[in-house]
Scaffold this motif. Structure first.
Motif, PDB file in Angstrom:
ATOM      1  N   HIS A 131       0.832  -1.200   0.000  1.00 19.45           N
ATOM      2  CA  HIS A 131       0.000   0.000   0.000  1.00 19.45           C
ATOM      3  C   HIS A 131       0.872   1.258   0.000  1.00 19.45           C
ATOM      4  CE1 HIS A 131      -4.123  -1.434   0.384  1.00 19.45           C
ATOM      5  NE2 HIS A 131      -3.666  -2.409   1.156  1.00 19.45           N
ATOM      6  N   GLN A 132       0.488   2.232  -0.799  1.00 16.83           N
ATOM      7  CA  GLN A 132       1.149   3.537  -0.792  1.00 16.83           C
ATOM      8  C   GLN A 132       0.294   4.526  -0.014  1.00 16.83           C
ATOM      9  OE1 GLN A 132       2.299   4.902  -4.682  1.00 16.83           O
ATOM     10  NE2 GLN A 132       3.279   2.956  -5.239  1.00 16.83           N
ATOM     11  N   GLU A 133       0.955   5.291   0.816  1.00 19.39           N
ATOM     12  CA  GLU A 133       0.241   6.150   1.766  1.00 19.39           C
ATOM     13  C   GLU A 133      -0.655   7.175   1.078  1.00 19.39           C
ATOM     14  OE1 GLU A 133       1.988   9.210   4.836  1.00 19.39           O
ATOM     15  OE2 GLU A 133       2.510   7.161   5.417  1.00 19.39           O
ATOM     16  N   ASP A 134      -0.119   7.891   0.086  1.00 18.24           N
ATOM     17  CA  ASP A 134      -0.908   8.927  -0.585  1.00 18.24           C
ATOM     18  C   ASP A 134      -2.147   8.339  -1.254  1.00 18.24           C
ATOM     19  OD1 ASP A 134       0.802  10.877   0.220  1.00 18.24           O
ATOM     20  OD2 ASP A 134       1.863  11.065  -1.681  1.00 18.24           O
ATOM     21  N   ALA A 135      -1.955   7.204  -1.930  1.00 21.72           N
ATOM     22  CA  ALA A 135      -3.080   6.563  -2.604  1.00 21.72           C
ATOM     23  C   ALA A 135      -4.127   6.099  -1.604  1.00 21.72           C
ATOM     24  CB  ALA A 135      -2.588   5.380  -3.433  1.00 21.72           C
ATOM     25  N   PHE A 136      -3.665   5.578  -0.471  1.00 18.21           N
ATOM     26  CA  PHE A 136      -4.579   5.079   0.555  1.00 18.21           C
ATOM     27  C   PHE A 136      -5.418   6.218   1.131  1.00 18.21           C
ATOM     28  CE2 PHE A 136      -5.933   3.504   4.649  1.00 18.21           C
ATOM     29  CZ  PHE A 136      -6.192   2.154   4.412  1.00 18.21           C
ATOM     30  N   VAL A 137      -4.752   7.322   1.478  1.00 17.61           N
ATOM     31  CA  VAL A 137      -5.457   8.473   2.036  1.00 17.61           C
ATOM     32  C   VAL A 137      -6.428   9.063   1.019  1.00 17.61           C
ATOM     33  CG1 VAL A 137      -5.159  10.828   2.938  1.00 17.61           C
ATOM     34  CG2 VAL A 137      -3.641   8.999   3.703  1.00 17.61           C
ATOM     35  N   SER A 138      -6.000   9.142  -0.253  1.00 21.67           N
ATOM     36  CA  SER A 138      -6.860   9.694  -1.294  1.00 21.67           C
ATOM     37  C   SER A 138      -8.093   8.822  -1.511  1.00 21.67           C
ATOM     38  CB  SER A 138      -6.086   9.826  -2.610  1.00 21.67           C
ATOM     39  OG  SER A 138      -5.061  10.780  -2.502  1.00 21.67           O
ATOM     40  N   GLN A 139      -7.895   7.511  -1.519  1.00 20.86           N
ATOM     41  CA  GLN A 139      -9.027   6.622  -1.724  1.00 20.86           C
ATOM     42  C   GLN A 139      -9.992   6.650  -0.540  1.00 20.86           C
ATOM     43  OE1 GLN A 139     -10.363   4.659  -4.191  1.00 20.86           O
ATOM     44  NE2 GLN A 139      -8.991   5.896  -5.436  1.00 20.86           N
ATOM     45  N   ALA A 140      -9.447   6.748   0.652  1.00 22.38           N
ATOM     46  CA  ALA A 140     -10.321   6.855   1.827  1.00 22.38           C
ATOM     47  C   ALA A 140     -11.183   8.108   1.736  1.00 22.38           C
ATOM     48  CB  ALA A 140      -9.485   6.883   3.102  1.00 22.38           C
ATOM     49  N   VAL A 190     -11.989   2.193   6.140  1.00 18.98           N
ATOM     50  CA  VAL A 190     -10.529   2.122   6.239  1.00 18.98           C
ATOM     51  C   VAL A 190     -10.065   0.666   6.243  1.00 18.98           C
ATOM     52  CG1 VAL A 190      -8.544   2.598   7.735  1.00 18.98           C
ATOM     53  CG2 VAL A 190     -10.284   4.357   7.385  1.00 18.98           C
ATOM     54  N   ALA A 191     -10.760  -0.166   7.023  1.00 21.62           N
ATOM     55  CA  ALA A 191     -10.376  -1.585   7.102  1.00 21.62           C
ATOM     56  C   ALA A 191     -10.522  -2.275   5.746  1.00 21.62           C
ATOM     57  CB  ALA A 191     -11.223  -2.292   8.149  1.00 21.62           C
ATOM     58  N   SER A 192     -11.603  -1.975   5.028  1.00 21.33           N
ATOM     59  CA  SER A 192     -11.802  -2.614   3.727  1.00 21.33           C
ATOM     60  C   SER A 192     -10.713  -2.211   2.739  1.00 21.33           C
ATOM     61  CB  SER A 192     -13.188  -2.267   3.172  1.00 21.33           C
ATOM     62  OG  SER A 192     -13.276  -0.892   2.825  1.00 21.33           O
ATOM     63  N   LEU A 193     -10.276  -0.962   2.806  1.00 18.60           N
ATOM     64  CA  LEU A 193      -9.179  -0.516   1.936  1.00 18.60           C
ATOM     65  C   LEU A 193      -7.874  -1.210   2.303  1.00 18.60           C
ATOM     66  CD1 LEU A 193      -9.867   3.335   1.779  1.00 18.60           C
ATOM     67  CD2 LEU A 193     -10.144   1.694  -0.085  1.00 18.60           C
ATOM     68  N   ALA A 194      -7.615  -1.316   3.615  1.00 14.86           N
ATOM     69  CA  ALA A 194      -6.357  -1.922   4.067  1.00 14.86           C
ATOM     70  C   ALA A 194      -6.292  -3.408   3.747  1.00 14.86           C
ATOM     71  CB  ALA A 194      -6.187  -1.699   5.569  1.00 14.86           C
ATOM     72  N   LEU A 195      -7.425  -4.081   3.814  1.00 16.64           N
ATOM     73  CA  LEU A 195      -7.462  -5.517   3.542  1.00 16.64           C
ATOM     74  C   LEU A 195      -7.615  -5.829   2.056  1.00 16.64           C
ATOM     75  CD1 LEU A 195      -9.741  -6.564   6.534  1.00 16.64           C
ATOM     76  CD2 LEU A 195      -7.281  -7.000   6.297  1.00 16.64           C
ATOM     77  N   ALA A 234      -5.245  -2.283  -6.794  1.00 21.00           N
ATOM     78  CA  ALA A 234      -6.537  -1.712  -7.221  1.00 21.00           C
ATOM     79  C   ALA A 234      -6.636  -0.249  -6.817  1.00 21.00           C
ATOM     80  CB  ALA A 234      -7.675  -2.508  -6.603  1.00 21.00           C
ATOM     81  N   LEU A 235      -6.068   0.109  -5.676  1.00 26.91           N
ATOM     82  CA  LEU A 235      -6.095   1.504  -5.247  1.00 26.91           C
ATOM     83  C   LEU A 235      -5.256   2.366  -6.163  1.00 26.91           C
ATOM     84  CD1 LEU A 235      -5.803   1.327  -1.339  1.00 26.91           C
ATOM     85  CD2 LEU A 235      -7.839   1.277  -2.783  1.00 26.91           C
ATOM     86  N   LEU A 236      -4.093   1.841  -6.586  1.00 26.88           N
ATOM     87  CA  LEU A 236      -3.236   2.616  -7.481  1.00 26.88           C
ATOM     88  C   LEU A 236      -3.903   2.808  -8.831  1.00 26.88           C
ATOM     89  CD1 LEU A 236       0.212   0.991  -6.649  1.00 26.88           C
ATOM     90  CD2 LEU A 236      -0.587   3.265  -6.006  1.00 26.88           C
TER      91      LEU A 236
END
Length: 461
Positions: free
Chosen positions: A394-403, A446-451, A456-458
């Motif tokens: 997981h990349q931090e920026d992508a994770f925060v943006s998707q959340a 958040v949990a669904s994104l992390a798991l 797919a997030l990128l």
């Protein structure tokens, strides 16, 4: 105007984020230089066969990332030079967004009523000195005596002469840094530390050196080695849960760090804004090295956010410097708010609200355990937040943006980073900044994104 244009064949949904991502890569790779004027919204929309709204949203995203600046009447320009850092939290809640980015205590109507009652009492009893005096020593002697009572609950036995009232912890931190570290000097801190410490040190002309940490906080040998290699004027510590990783440092580790500071004759700044909220904690570092520790505590995170008052305890060797720097930077704490804090400490309201907060956080921690149970997150029973190292890939920026696209704001871990080595992408999640139902929903997202699949997030951005 640049000759580089995005490739329409590489656009993915949502298109505006994918477009912004192409621009970001072009800027990072040097294809778009600082100061380059970008095509107008309509021109780029026509070239890419996109709507003007999509291009506008992409440019807005680039502005948010700090890569582009928009000037009314002139256009949009690439901005690659250093800029003011963004806060890790949203400056304001936007629409229906669930805001888990800003660190707040749990608050209900009870807290509003307590403040209303306090101001009603203040209207009837405000001392003339609090309304009319410019002299801190005229206004605050009684408040300092009461502060000693509160500080004893924090694990400190101090004289009123060593207590300074400040407008919250940030004011106290600023004064403490100014008092022990002149411009050009070096202050050590944990590799993951307070989000305002990096910009504050920069503004004060102080070099900040992030040191390695483990599950018990800063590693004493790392501090000792840093001191042997160069002159460290002070070390900034957050040993009691308020640090981003929600670590409660052991008594042994506190003692070891105090000993290193004593051996190298450096100051310690201890940020302990949760104070008596944290049950069963070891004594503060200030109790172990009182001759060199500037101790900070406050009420905003444990009672009511509007009670912006704090205590800065300074030993004899720094007392004059603290008093002088507080005068020039703040003059003195706001007397009316100090009156309320003093009354609440004296009549038990402050402790009542702390106990209420502890019970409320227990409920929030149960919600977090249910939602994040499949993830290796860090927290503490009395923590206002959870620290979530992101799973591999997981990349931090992508994770925060998707959340955020899914309606949840969280704080990027990079906002708290003071050293590059050993860094792992992470996010900080506030547990007290919203309702329980919103928290359940937000943590579920958040949990669904992390798991989920990081690739797919990128692709989504």
């Amino acid at each position: 105007m640049t000759s580089w244009v995005p490739d329409i064949a590489l656009l993915r949904r949502p298109a505006y984020l994918s477009l912004a991502d192409q621009f970001s890569r072009a800027i990072q790779e040097g294809k778009l230089q600082n100061g380059t004027r970008l095509p107008t919204h309509r021109k780029l929309a026509d070239e890419l066969q996109l709507s003007v709204q999509t291009v506008s949203r992409a440019y807005e995203e680039l502005i948010r990332r700090g890569l582009v600046t928009g000037e009314v009447g002139r256009g949009s320009f690439v901005q690659t030079r250093p800029r003011e850092p963004d806060p890790p939290y949203l400056p304001e809640r936007l629409g229906e967004l669930i805001d888990l980015s800003i660190l707040k205590p749990v608050c209900e109507q009870l807290h509003v009523e307590k403040m209303r009652q306090a101001f009603a009492w203040l209207a009837e009893t405000l001392p003339a000195s609090s309304a009319l005096s410019f002299r801190p020593n005229t206004v605050f002697p009684r408040h300092r005596n009461v502060a000693v009572e509160w500080l004893s609950r924090c694990g400190l036995a101090v004289s009123p002469l060593h207590v300074n009232l400040t407008n919250g912890a940030t004011s106290a931190m600023t004064v403490a840094l100014m008092s022990v570290a002149p411009p050009g000097s070096t202050v050590a801190t944990e590799a993951i530390s307070h989000h305002t410490l990096v910009p504050l040190s920069s503004y004060l002309g102080i070099h900040l050196q992030g040191l390695p940490i483990d599950d018990d906080g800063m590693i004493p040998d790392a501090l000792d080695e840093a001191c042997r290699k160069g002159v460290i004027r002070a070390v900034f510590l957050q040993p009691s849960v308020i640090n981003p990783t929600a670590t409660l440092m052991s008594a042994e580790r506190r003692g070891a760090l105090a000993e290193v500071a004593r051996r190298h004759d450096m100051a310690i700044i201890e940020n302990d804004i949760l104070g008596p909220l944290v049950e069963g904690r070891p004594p503060p570092v200030a109790a172990l090295a009182p001759e060199r520790t500037l101790y900070v505590t406050s009420f905003t995170k444990i009672t009511v956010p509007g009670l912006r008052i704090g205590y800065l305890v300074a030993p004899d060797r720094y007392a004059a410097a603290v008093a002088n720097r507080h005068l020039v930077s703040n003059w003195m704490a706001t007397p009316s708010i100090a009156e309320i804090a003093t009354r609440w400490v004296s009549d038990g309201t402050a402790l009542e609200l702390v106990n209420w907060q502890r019970r409320a956080l227990a409920a929030r921690q149960r919600i977090a355990a249910d939602a994040l149970g499949g993830l290796a997150y860090r927290s503490h029973p009395q923590s206002l937040h959870a620290w979530l190292p992101l799973p591999e890939g997981h990349q931090e920026d992508a994770f925060v943006s998707q959340a955020r696209l899914r309606g949840v704001a969280i704080a990027p871990g990079a906002s708290f980073r003071t050293a590059d080595s050993g860094w792992r992408p992470a996010v900080r999640i506030s547990l007290g900044s919203t309702t329980e139902e919103e928290l359940k929903t937000g943590l579920g997202i958040v949990a669904s994104l992390a798991l989920g699949d990081p690739e797919a997030l990128l692709l989504a951005i």
